[in-house]
Write a protein that holds these residues in place. Structure first.
Motif, PDB file in Angstrom:
ATOM      1  N   ALA A  15      13.010  -2.395   9.916  1.00 25.73           N
ATOM      2  CA  ALA A  15      12.155  -1.896  11.150  1.00 25.73           C
ATOM      3  C   ALA A  15      11.341  -0.831  10.627  1.00 25.73           C
ATOM      4  CB  ALA A  15      12.577  -1.972  12.465  1.00 25.73           C
ATOM      5  N   PHE A  16      11.803   0.216  10.696  1.00 23.03           N
ATOM      6  CA  PHE A  16      11.011   1.648   9.873  1.00 23.03           C
ATOM      7  C   PHE A  16      10.628   1.650   8.743  1.00 23.03           C
ATOM      8  CE2 PHE A  16      15.489   3.514  10.663  1.00 23.03           C
ATOM      9  CZ  PHE A  16      15.362   3.795   9.559  1.00 23.03           C
ATOM     10  N   GLY A  17      11.488   1.164   8.172  1.00 26.80           N
ATOM     11  CA  GLY A  17      11.891   1.038   5.765  1.00 26.80           C
ATOM     12  C   GLY A  17      10.359   1.172   5.483  1.00 26.80           C
ATOM     13  N   ILE A  18      10.476  -0.414   5.682  1.00 27.01           N
ATOM     14  CA  ILE A  18       9.161  -1.492   5.432  1.00 27.01           C
ATOM     15  C   ILE A  18       8.073  -0.625   5.353  1.00 27.01           C
ATOM     16  CG2 ILE A  18       7.703  -3.568   5.572  1.00 27.01           C
ATOM     17  CD1 ILE A  18      10.692  -5.554   5.384  1.00 27.01           C
ATOM     18  N   PRO A  19       7.521  -0.622   7.045  1.00 32.74           N
ATOM     19  CA  PRO A  19       6.270  -0.263   7.119  1.00 32.74           C
ATOM     20  C   PRO A  19       6.966   1.739   6.289  1.00 32.74           C
ATOM     21  CG  PRO A  19       7.604  -0.211   8.736  1.00 32.74           C
ATOM     22  CD  PRO A  19       8.003  -0.925   8.813  1.00 32.74           C
ATOM     23  N   LEU A  20       7.036   2.189   6.369  1.00 27.74           N
ATOM     24  CA  LEU A  20       6.910   3.701   5.716  1.00 27.74           C
ATOM     25  C   LEU A  20       6.854   2.966   4.316  1.00 27.74           C
ATOM     26  CD1 LEU A  20       7.548   6.658   5.796  1.00 27.74           C
ATOM     27  CD2 LEU A  20      10.097   5.775   5.943  1.00 27.74           C
ATOM     28  N   ILE A  21       7.697   2.961   3.397  1.00 25.15           N
ATOM     29  CA  ILE A  21       7.455   2.529   1.960  1.00 25.15           C
ATOM     30  C   ILE A  21       5.883   2.014   1.807  1.00 25.15           C
ATOM     31  CG2 ILE A  21       7.899   0.948   0.258  1.00 25.15           C
ATOM     32  CD1 ILE A  21      10.974   1.070   1.266  1.00 25.15           C
ATOM     33  N   VAL A  22       5.883   1.006   2.483  1.00 30.42           N
ATOM     34  CA  VAL A  22       4.289   0.361   2.969  1.00 30.42           C
ATOM     35  C   VAL A  22       3.035   1.571   2.495  1.00 30.42           C
ATOM     36  CG1 VAL A  22       2.650  -1.433   2.936  1.00 30.42           C
ATOM     37  CG2 VAL A  22       4.714  -2.032   2.824  1.00 30.42           C
ATOM     38  N   ALA A  23       3.421   1.832   3.553  1.00 32.51           N
ATOM     39  CA  ALA A  23       2.470   2.940   4.147  1.00 32.51           C
ATOM     40  C   ALA A  23       2.764   4.254   2.473  1.00 32.51           C
ATOM     41  CB  ALA A  23       2.456   3.698   5.106  1.00 32.51           C
ATOM     42  N   LEU A  24       3.599   4.647   2.728  1.00 30.61           N
ATOM     43  CA  LEU A  24       3.709   5.504   1.394  1.00 30.61           C
ATOM     44  C   LEU A  24       3.270   4.617  -0.270  1.00 30.61           C
ATOM     45  CD1 LEU A  24       6.846   7.244   2.293  1.00 30.61           C
ATOM     46  CD2 LEU A  24       4.369   8.202   2.019  1.00 30.61           C
ATOM     47  N   SER A  25       3.415   4.024   0.130  1.00 31.89           N
ATOM     48  CA  SER A  25       3.036   3.018  -1.546  1.00 31.89           C
ATOM     49  C   SER A  25       0.985   3.265  -1.650  1.00 31.89           C
ATOM     50  CB  SER A  25       3.731   2.018  -2.140  1.00 31.89           C
ATOM     51  OG  SER A  25       4.807   2.195  -1.769  1.00 31.89           O
ATOM     52  N   LYS A  26       0.975   2.753  -0.884  1.00 30.97           N
ATOM     53  CA  LYS A  26      -0.698   2.838  -0.256  1.00 30.97           C
ATOM     54  C   LYS A  26      -1.356   3.550  -0.846  1.00 30.97           C
ATOM     55  CE  LYS A  26      -1.255  -1.151   2.540  1.00 30.97           C
ATOM     56  NZ  LYS A  26      -1.461  -1.488   3.913  1.00 30.97           N
ATOM     57  N   GLN A  27      -0.728   4.934  -0.525  1.00 31.72           N
ATOM     58  CA  GLN A  27      -1.400   6.338  -0.733  1.00 31.72           C
ATOM     59  C   GLN A  27      -1.622   6.322  -2.086  1.00 31.72           C
ATOM     60  OE1 GLN A  27      -0.012   9.162   1.828  1.00 31.72           O
ATOM     61  NE2 GLN A  27      -0.481   8.355   3.785  1.00 31.72           N
ATOM     62  N   GLN A  28      -0.601   6.513  -2.603  1.00 31.43           N
ATOM     63  CA  GLN A  28      -0.426   6.689  -4.432  1.00 31.43           C
ATOM     64  C   GLN A  28      -0.370   8.235  -4.761  1.00 31.43           C
ATOM     65  OE1 GLN A  28      -3.028   4.125  -6.324  1.00 31.43           O
ATOM     66  NE2 GLN A  28      -2.168   1.802  -6.362  1.00 31.43           N
ATOM     67  N   GLU A  29       0.289   9.235  -3.732  1.00 32.01           N
ATOM     68  CA  GLU A  29       0.074  10.715  -4.283  1.00 32.01           C
ATOM     69  C   GLU A  29       1.378  10.388  -4.872  1.00 32.01           C
ATOM     70  OE1 GLU A  29      -0.711  11.833  -0.430  1.00 32.01           O
ATOM     71  OE2 GLU A  29      -2.570  11.587  -0.453  1.00 32.01           O
ATOM     72  N   ARG A  30       1.803  12.082  -5.002  1.00 25.60           N
ATOM     73  CA  ARG A  30       3.523  12.334  -5.524  1.00 25.60           C
ATOM     74  C   ARG A  30       3.426  13.033  -5.001  1.00 25.60           C
ATOM     75  NH1 ARG A  30       4.866  11.043 -10.767  1.00 25.60           N
ATOM     76  NH2 ARG A  30       6.036  12.979 -10.982  1.00 25.60           N
ATOM     77  N   PRO A  31       4.239  13.558  -4.514  1.00 25.56           N
ATOM     78  CA  PRO A  31       5.123  14.338  -3.874  1.00 25.56           C
ATOM     79  C   PRO A  31       4.666  16.179  -3.735  1.00 25.56           C
ATOM     80  CG  PRO A  31       6.724  13.759  -4.574  1.00 25.56           C
ATOM     81  CD  PRO A  31       5.507  12.429  -5.269  1.00 25.56           C
ATOM     82  N   ALA A  32       4.821  16.623  -3.894  1.00 28.48           N
ATOM     83  CA  ALA A  32       4.059  18.198  -3.957  1.00 28.48           C
ATOM     84  C   ALA A  32       5.703  19.132  -4.417  1.00 28.48           C
ATOM     85  CB  ALA A  32       3.016  19.168  -2.766  1.00 28.48           C
ATOM     86  N   PRO A  33       5.962  20.251  -5.108  1.00 27.25           N
ATOM     87  CA  PRO A  33       7.194  20.492  -5.089  1.00 27.25           C
ATOM     88  C   PRO A  33       7.734  21.454  -3.502  1.00 27.25           C
ATOM     89  CG  PRO A  33       5.740  21.136  -6.953  1.00 27.25           C
ATOM     90  CD  PRO A  33       5.181  20.510  -5.948  1.00 27.25           C
TER      91      PRO A  33
END
Length: 401
Positions: free
Chosen positions: A54-72
Protein backbone atom coordinates in the motif's frame (compact mmCIF):
# COMPACT_ATOMS: atom_id res chain seq x y z
CA UNK A 1 -11.07 -3.42 -8.64
CA UNK A 2 -7.76 -4.20 -10.38
CA UNK A 3 -4.31 -2.63 -10.10
CA UNK A 4 -4.78 -1.21 -13.58
CA UNK A 5 -7.96 0.52 -12.41
CA UNK A 6 -5.96 2.02 -9.54
CA UNK A 7 -3.87 3.86 -12.12
CA UNK A 8 -0.77 1.66 -12.31
CA UNK A 9 1.05 1.19 -15.60
CA UNK A 10 1.34 -2.16 -17.37
CA UNK A 11 4.94 -2.69 -16.26
CA UNK A 12 4.10 -2.35 -12.59
CA UNK A 13 1.00 -4.51 -12.97
CA UNK A 14 3.15 -7.18 -14.62
CA UNK A 15 5.69 -7.15 -11.79
CA UNK A 16 2.94 -7.40 -9.21
CA UNK A 17 1.43 -10.30 -11.11
CA UNK A 18 4.79 -12.11 -11.03
CA UNK A 19 4.66 -11.75 -7.23
CA UNK A 20 1.19 -13.27 -7.15
CA UNK A 21 -0.47 -9.92 -6.51
CA UNK A 22 -3.34 -9.83 -9.00
CA UNK A 23 -5.99 -7.98 -7.02
CA UNK A 24 -5.50 -5.13 -4.52
CA UNK A 25 -6.42 -5.71 -0.91
CA UNK A 26 -8.86 -3.25 0.72
CA UNK A 27 -6.08 -1.14 2.29
CA UNK A 28 -4.26 -1.01 -1.06
CA UNK A 29 -7.44 -0.11 -2.92
CA UNK A 30 -8.06 2.83 -0.60
CA UNK A 31 -4.51 4.06 -0.04
CA UNK A 32 -2.79 3.75 -3.44
CA UNK A 33 -4.96 6.21 -5.46
CA UNK A 34 -4.66 8.86 -2.75
CA UNK A 35 -0.91 8.34 -2.38
CA UNK A 36 -0.42 8.53 -6.16
CA UNK A 37 -1.92 12.03 -5.97
CA UNK A 38 0.79 13.02 -3.50
CA UNK A 39 -1.47 13.13 -0.45
CA UNK A 40 -0.19 12.31 3.03
CA UNK A 41 -1.69 9.04 4.22
CA UNK A 42 -2.71 7.75 7.66
CA UNK A 43 -3.44 4.06 7.11
CA UNK A 44 -4.99 1.73 9.69
CA UNK A 45 -5.25 -1.96 8.89
CA UNK A 46 -4.70 -5.33 10.50
CA UNK A 47 -1.39 -7.10 10.12
CA UNK A 48 -1.22 -9.32 7.05
CA UNK A 49 -3.49 -7.13 4.92
CA UNK A 50 -0.87 -5.79 2.51
CA UNK A 51 0.26 -2.52 4.09
CA UNK A 52 3.77 -2.81 2.61
CA UNK A 53 2.44 -2.76 -0.96
CA UNK A 54 0.00 0.00 0.00
CA UNK A 55 2.90 2.39 0.60
CA UNK A 56 5.55 0.62 -1.50
CA UNK A 57 3.72 0.81 -4.82
CA UNK A 58 3.06 4.58 -4.81
CA UNK A 59 6.57 5.22 -3.44
CA UNK A 60 8.16 3.29 -6.31
CA UNK A 61 5.87 4.90 -8.90
CA UNK A 62 6.67 8.42 -7.67
CA UNK A 63 10.43 7.84 -7.57
CA UNK A 64 10.41 6.18 -10.99
CA UNK A 65 8.58 9.12 -12.57
CA UNK A 66 11.21 11.58 -11.34
CA UNK A 67 13.97 9.70 -13.19
CA UNK A 68 16.66 11.15 -10.97
CA UNK A 69 19.84 9.51 -9.69
CA UNK A 70 20.41 9.73 -5.95
CA UNK A 71 23.18 12.10 -4.93
CA UNK A 72 26.08 10.66 -2.88
CA UNK A 73 25.27 10.15 0.80
CA UNK A 74 21.58 10.82 0.16
CA UNK A 75 18.28 8.95 0.03
CA UNK A 76 15.33 9.99 -2.11
CA UNK A 77 12.85 8.07 0.04
CA UNK A 78 13.01 6.83 3.64
CA UNK A 79 11.07 3.99 5.24
CA UNK A 80 11.37 3.66 9.02
CA UNK A 81 10.48 0.39 10.76
CA UNK A 82 10.71 -0.46 14.46
CA UNK A 83 12.52 -3.82 14.15
CA UNK A 84 15.27 -5.38 12.06
CA UNK A 85 13.02 -8.22 10.98
CA UNK A 86 10.31 -5.92 9.68
CA UNK A 87 12.85 -3.72 7.91
CA UNK A 88 14.31 -6.75 6.16
CA UNK A 89 10.85 -7.93 5.16
CA UNK A 90 10.07 -4.50 3.66
CA UNK A 91 13.26 -4.54 1.59
CA UNK A 92 12.42 -7.98 0.17
CA UNK A 93 8.93 -6.80 -0.78
CA UNK A 94 10.14 -3.57 -2.42
CA UNK A 95 12.87 -5.38 -4.37
CA UNK A 96 10.20 -7.63 -5.83
CA UNK A 97 8.29 -4.61 -7.12
CA UNK A 98 11.15 -2.89 -8.95
CA UNK A 99 14.48 -3.69 -10.56
CA UNK A 100 15.26 -0.07 -11.43
CA UNK A 101 15.63 1.56 -8.02
CA UNK A 102 18.44 1.14 -5.54
CA UNK A 103 17.10 -0.05 -2.18
CA UNK A 104 19.37 -0.05 0.86
CA UNK A 105 18.83 -1.63 4.29
CA UNK A 106 20.46 -0.25 7.43
CA UNK A 107 19.75 -1.95 10.76
CA UNK A 108 21.60 -2.74 13.96
CA UNK A 109 23.56 -5.96 14.20
CA UNK A 110 25.29 -5.41 10.85
CA UNK A 111 28.58 -3.67 10.07
CA UNK A 112 28.01 0.07 10.22
CA UNK A 113 31.11 0.66 8.11
CA UNK A 114 29.74 -1.50 5.29
CA UNK A 115 26.42 0.34 5.51
CA UNK A 116 28.19 3.72 5.39
CA UNK A 117 30.06 2.60 2.25
CA UNK A 118 26.79 1.67 0.54
CA UNK A 119 25.24 5.01 1.44
CA UNK A 120 28.23 6.85 -0.01
CA UNK A 121 26.86 6.03 -3.48
CA UNK A 122 23.42 7.30 -2.53
CA UNK A 123 20.20 5.30 -2.63
CA UNK A 124 16.69 5.67 -3.99
CA UNK A 125 14.95 4.08 -1.02
CA UNK A 126 16.52 3.72 2.41
CA UNK A 127 14.83 1.25 4.77
CA UNK A 128 16.09 1.68 8.31
CA UNK A 129 15.55 1.15 11.99
CA UNK A 130 15.70 4.51 13.81
CA UNK A 131 18.65 3.74 16.08
CA UNK A 132 21.03 2.68 13.33
CA UNK A 133 19.94 5.57 11.10
CA UNK A 134 20.84 8.05 13.84
CA UNK A 135 24.23 6.38 14.25
CA UNK A 136 24.85 6.92 10.53
CA UNK A 137 23.60 10.48 10.71
CA UNK A 138 26.02 11.18 13.57
CA UNK A 139 28.83 9.85 11.35
CA UNK A 140 27.64 12.13 8.52
CA UNK A 141 27.26 9.03 6.35
CA UNK A 142 23.76 10.10 5.26
CA UNK A 143 22.20 13.47 4.48
CA UNK A 144 18.40 13.46 4.52
CA UNK A 145 17.98 16.98 3.18
CA UNK A 146 17.00 15.66 -0.28
CA UNK A 147 14.59 13.04 1.09
CA UNK A 148 11.10 13.89 -0.16
CA UNK A 149 9.24 10.74 0.84
CA UNK A 150 8.86 9.41 4.38
CA UNK A 151 7.07 6.23 5.42
CA UNK A 152 6.51 5.24 9.05
CA UNK A 153 5.56 1.57 9.13
CA UNK A 154 3.97 0.14 12.27
CA UNK A 155 3.91 3.69 13.57
CA UNK A 156 2.18 2.77 16.82
CA UNK A 157 5.28 0.84 17.88
CA UNK A 158 7.31 3.95 17.07
CA UNK A 159 5.51 5.50 20.01
CA UNK A 160 7.73 3.47 22.29
CA UNK A 161 9.82 6.06 24.13
CA UNK A 162 13.06 4.87 22.56
CA UNK A 163 11.72 5.31 19.05
CA UNK A 164 9.72 8.50 19.37
CA UNK A 165 12.79 10.44 20.53
CA UNK A 166 14.71 9.04 17.56
CA UNK A 167 11.92 10.07 15.20
CA UNK A 168 12.04 13.60 16.55
CA UNK A 169 15.71 13.76 15.62
CA UNK A 170 15.25 12.26 12.16
CA UNK A 171 12.14 13.98 10.77
CA UNK A 172 13.42 17.60 10.93
CA UNK A 173 16.39 16.62 8.75
CA UNK A 174 14.14 15.67 5.83
CA UNK A 175 12.96 18.04 3.11
CA UNK A 176 10.04 20.15 4.29
CA UNK A 177 8.45 19.63 0.89
CA UNK A 178 7.74 15.92 1.31
CA UNK A 179 5.02 13.32 1.22
CA UNK A 180 4.56 11.31 4.43
CA UNK A 181 2.71 8.03 4.84
CA UNK A 182 2.05 6.50 8.24
CA UNK A 183 0.73 2.95 8.56
CA UNK A 184 -0.28 0.99 11.63
CA UNK A 185 -2.37 -1.95 12.76
CA UNK A 186 -3.77 -0.14 15.80
CA UNK A 187 -4.72 3.45 16.60
CA UNK A 188 -3.86 4.37 20.19
CA UNK A 189 -4.72 7.90 21.26
CA UNK A 190 -1.11 9.06 21.01
CA UNK A 191 -1.17 8.27 17.29
CA UNK A 192 -3.35 11.31 16.71
CA UNK A 193 -0.63 13.53 18.16
CA UNK A 194 2.00 11.75 16.07
CA UNK A 195 -0.01 12.29 12.89
CA UNK A 196 -0.50 15.98 13.68
CA UNK A 197 3.25 16.40 14.11
CA UNK A 198 4.37 14.67 10.93
CA UNK A 199 1.49 14.62 8.43
CA UNK A 200 -0.01 17.50 6.45
CA UNK A 201 -3.79 17.24 5.98
CA UNK A 202 -3.62 13.45 5.73
CA UNK A 203 -6.20 11.20 4.14
CA UNK A 204 -7.21 8.58 6.68
CA UNK A 205 -7.77 5.15 5.18
CA UNK A 206 -9.04 2.43 7.48
CA UNK A 207 -10.23 -1.03 6.60
CA UNK A 208 -10.82 -2.47 10.06
CA UNK A 209 -11.52 -1.04 13.50
CA UNK A 210 -8.37 -0.66 15.64
CA UNK A 211 -7.80 -3.77 17.72
CA UNK A 212 -9.85 -6.05 15.51
CA UNK A 213 -8.54 -9.57 15.05
CA UNK A 214 -8.27 -10.95 11.50
CA UNK A 215 -11.41 -12.83 10.46
CA UNK A 216 -9.67 -16.17 9.88
CA UNK A 217 -7.99 -16.29 13.29
CA UNK A 218 -9.71 -18.26 16.03
CA UNK A 219 -8.29 -17.21 19.38
CA UNK A 220 -8.85 -18.44 22.92
CA UNK A 221 -7.32 -18.48 26.39
CA UNK A 222 -6.34 -21.17 28.86
CA UNK A 223 -6.31 -20.22 32.55
CA UNK A 224 -3.33 -22.08 33.91
CA UNK A 225 -0.91 -21.88 36.84
CA UNK A 226 2.44 -20.40 35.89
CA UNK A 227 4.34 -23.58 36.77
CA UNK A 228 2.01 -25.60 34.52
CA UNK A 229 2.48 -23.52 31.37
CA UNK A 230 5.35 -25.58 29.98
CA UNK A 231 3.47 -28.87 30.35
CA UNK A 232 0.36 -27.42 28.73
CA UNK A 233 2.36 -25.98 25.83
CA UNK A 234 4.03 -29.33 25.17
CA UNK A 235 0.68 -31.11 25.31
CA UNK A 236 -0.84 -28.73 22.76
CA UNK A 237 2.19 -28.72 20.46
CA UNK A 238 2.11 -32.51 20.30
CA UNK A 239 -1.34 -32.25 18.77
CA UNK A 240 0.03 -30.52 15.63
CA UNK A 241 3.67 -31.53 15.24
CA UNK A 242 3.64 -30.93 11.49
CA UNK A 243 2.43 -27.34 11.78
CA UNK A 244 4.63 -24.30 12.32
CA UNK A 245 4.02 -22.71 15.72
CA UNK A 246 5.17 -19.30 16.93
CA UNK A 247 5.43 -18.97 20.71
CA UNK A 248 5.68 -15.55 22.38
CA UNK A 249 7.52 -15.03 25.64
CA UNK A 250 7.61 -11.71 27.47
CA UNK A 251 11.38 -11.63 28.09
CA UNK A 252 14.46 -12.69 26.16
CA UNK A 253 15.73 -14.85 29.03
CA UNK A 254 12.35 -16.54 29.31
CA UNK A 255 12.31 -17.18 25.57
CA UNK A 256 15.71 -18.84 25.66
CA UNK A 257 14.80 -21.04 28.66
CA UNK A 258 11.55 -22.11 27.03
CA UNK A 259 13.25 -22.93 23.74
CA UNK A 260 15.79 -25.17 25.49
CA UNK A 261 12.99 -26.91 27.40
CA UNK A 262 11.11 -27.60 24.16
CA UNK A 263 14.28 -28.87 22.52
CA UNK A 264 14.79 -31.35 25.37
CA UNK A 265 11.16 -32.44 24.96
CA UNK A 266 11.90 -33.48 21.39
CA UNK A 267 10.69 -30.48 19.38
CA UNK A 268 12.72 -28.85 16.62
CA UNK A 269 12.78 -25.40 18.20
CA UNK A 270 14.78 -22.21 17.96
CA UNK A 271 14.46 -18.67 19.34
CA UNK A 272 14.88 -15.01 18.44
CA UNK A 273 15.19 -12.15 20.91
CA UNK A 274 17.29 -9.10 21.73
CA UNK A 275 20.28 -11.12 22.98
CA UNK A 276 20.68 -12.86 19.63
CA UNK A 277 23.00 -11.48 16.96
CA UNK A 278 21.46 -10.47 13.67
CA UNK A 279 23.05 -13.49 12.02
CA UNK A 280 21.53 -15.82 14.60
CA UNK A 281 18.11 -14.21 14.16
CA UNK A 282 18.30 -14.44 10.37
CA UNK A 283 19.28 -18.13 10.52
CA UNK A 284 16.49 -18.90 12.99
CA UNK A 285 13.82 -17.30 10.80
CA UNK A 286 15.24 -18.96 7.67
CA UNK A 287 15.06 -22.38 9.37
CA UNK A 288 11.50 -21.66 10.50
CA UNK A 289 10.48 -20.62 6.99
CA UNK A 290 12.16 -23.68 5.47
CA UNK A 291 10.38 -26.00 7.90
CA UNK A 292 13.51 -27.56 9.39
CA UNK A 293 12.42 -25.86 12.62
CA UNK A 294 8.75 -26.17 13.54
CA UNK A 295 8.62 -24.08 16.73
CA UNK A 296 9.97 -20.54 16.98
CA UNK A 297 10.04 -18.93 20.44
CA UNK A 298 10.22 -15.14 20.26
CA UNK A 299 9.83 -11.92 22.15
CA UNK A 300 7.85 -9.04 20.65
CA UNK A 301 10.87 -8.24 18.49
CA UNK A 302 9.27 -10.71 16.05
CA UNK A 303 5.64 -9.61 16.35
CA UNK A 304 5.83 -7.30 13.32
CA UNK A 305 8.60 -8.78 11.24
CA UNK A 306 7.59 -12.32 10.35
CA UNK A 307 5.57 -12.82 7.20
CA UNK A 308 5.19 -16.59 6.75
CA UNK A 309 1.83 -17.60 5.25
CA UNK A 310 1.59 -21.05 6.82
CA UNK A 311 2.14 -20.39 10.52
CA UNK A 312 -0.74 -22.50 11.82
CA UNK A 313 -0.57 -21.65 15.52
CA UNK A 314 0.48 -18.69 17.65
CA UNK A 315 0.88 -19.17 21.40
CA UNK A 316 0.89 -16.29 23.85
CA UNK A 317 2.88 -18.19 26.46
CA UNK A 318 3.10 -14.92 28.39
CA UNK A 319 0.43 -12.29 27.84
CA UNK A 320 1.87 -9.02 26.49
CA UNK A 321 1.99 -6.11 28.90
CA UNK A 322 1.09 -3.76 26.01
CA UNK A 323 -2.42 -4.95 25.05
CA UNK A 324 -2.20 -3.82 21.41
CA UNK A 325 0.67 -6.27 20.93
CA UNK A 326 -1.80 -9.11 21.32
CA UNK A 327 -3.29 -8.15 17.95
CA UNK A 328 0.16 -7.95 16.37
CA UNK A 329 1.22 -11.29 17.79
CA UNK A 330 -1.77 -13.28 16.65
CA UNK A 331 -1.59 -11.51 13.30
CA UNK A 332 1.40 -13.75 12.56
CA UNK A 333 -1.07 -16.51 11.70
CA UNK A 334 -3.98 -16.52 9.21
CA UNK A 335 -1.94 -14.62 6.63
CA UNK A 336 -2.40 -14.52 2.85
CA UNK A 337 -5.87 -16.04 3.03
CA UNK A 338 -4.96 -18.91 5.35
CA UNK A 339 -6.73 -19.70 8.62
CA UNK A 340 -4.98 -20.04 11.96
CA UNK A 341 -5.33 -20.50 15.69
CA UNK A 342 -4.04 -18.31 18.50
CA UNK A 343 -3.92 -19.67 22.03
CA UNK A 344 -3.13 -17.59 25.11
CA UNK A 345 -2.05 -18.75 28.56
CA UNK A 346 -3.22 -16.67 31.51
CA UNK A 347 -1.68 -17.24 34.94
CA UNK A 348 -3.15 -15.78 38.11
CA UNK A 349 -0.91 -12.72 37.97
CA UNK A 350 -1.79 -11.96 34.32
CA UNK A 351 -5.51 -11.29 34.74
CA UNK A 352 -4.94 -7.54 34.49
CA UNK A 353 -3.22 -8.03 31.14
CA UNK A 354 -6.11 -10.17 29.88
CA UNK A 355 -8.65 -7.53 30.92
CA UNK A 356 -6.63 -4.85 29.08
CA UNK A 357 -6.52 -7.02 25.94
CA UNK A 358 -10.27 -7.59 26.05
CA UNK A 359 -10.81 -3.86 26.43
CA UNK A 360 -8.78 -3.20 23.27
CA UNK A 361 -10.64 -5.96 21.41
CA UNK A 362 -14.01 -4.80 22.67
CA UNK A 363 -14.99 -8.40 23.43
CA UNK A 364 -14.19 -11.33 25.69
CA UNK A 365 -11.61 -13.89 24.60
CA UNK A 366 -13.11 -17.37 24.36
CA UNK A 367 -12.12 -19.64 27.25
CA UNK A 368 -10.54 -22.90 26.09
CA UNK A 369 -9.59 -24.32 29.48
CA UNK A 370 -9.16 -23.63 33.17
CA UNK A 371 -11.36 -21.85 35.67
CA UNK A 372 -11.12 -18.08 35.37
CA UNK A 373 -12.68 -17.32 38.74
CA UNK A 374 -9.74 -19.04 40.44
CA UNK A 375 -7.30 -16.86 38.54
CA UNK A 376 -9.38 -13.80 39.38
CA UNK A 377 -9.35 -14.70 43.04
CA UNK A 378 -5.59 -15.14 43.05
CA UNK A 379 -4.85 -12.00 41.06
CA UNK A 380 -2.91 -9.24 42.87
CA UNK A 381 -5.03 -6.34 44.08
CA UNK A 382 -2.72 -3.66 42.66
CA UNK A 383 -1.30 -4.80 39.33
CA UNK A 384 -0.37 -1.32 38.12
CA UNK A 385 3.12 -1.28 39.66
CA UNK A 386 3.85 -4.72 38.28
CA UNK A 387 2.72 -3.67 34.80
CA UNK A 388 4.97 -0.60 35.00
CA UNK A 389 7.98 -2.79 35.82
CA UNK A 390 7.06 -5.15 32.99
CA UNK A 391 6.71 -2.30 30.51
CA UNK A 392 10.22 -1.13 31.47
CA UNK A 393 11.60 -4.63 31.00
CA UNK A 394 9.78 -5.02 27.69
CA UNK A 395 11.04 -1.65 26.49
CA UNK A 396 14.62 -2.66 27.28
CA UNK A 397 14.16 -5.86 25.31
CA UNK A 398 12.76 -3.99 22.29
CA UNK A 399 15.52 -1.38 22.34
CA UNK A 400 18.11 -4.18 22.50
CA UNK A 401 16.69 -5.27 19.14
Amino acid sequence: MTFTELGLNARMVSRLGALGLTKPTPIQEKAIPQALQGRDILGIAQTGTGKTAAFGIPLIVALSKQQERPAPHSARGLVLAPTRELAGQIVQSLQGMTADLRITLVVGGKSINVQAEKLARGTDILVATPGRLIDLMDRRAIDLGRTRFLVLDEADQMLDIGFIHALRRIAPKLSKDRQTMMFSATMPKAMAELSRDYLDKPVRVEVSPPGRVADKVSHSVHFVAKDRKQDLLIELLRGHRDDRALVFSRTKHGAERLMKHLDKAGFAATSIHGNKSQGQRDRAIAAFKAGSVRVLVATDVAARGIDIPDVGHVYNYDLPNVPENYVHRIGRTARAGHSGRAIAFCAADEVAELKAIEKVLGTRVEIAGGRPWEAMKAAPKSPQKRRTRQRSAGRSDRLAA
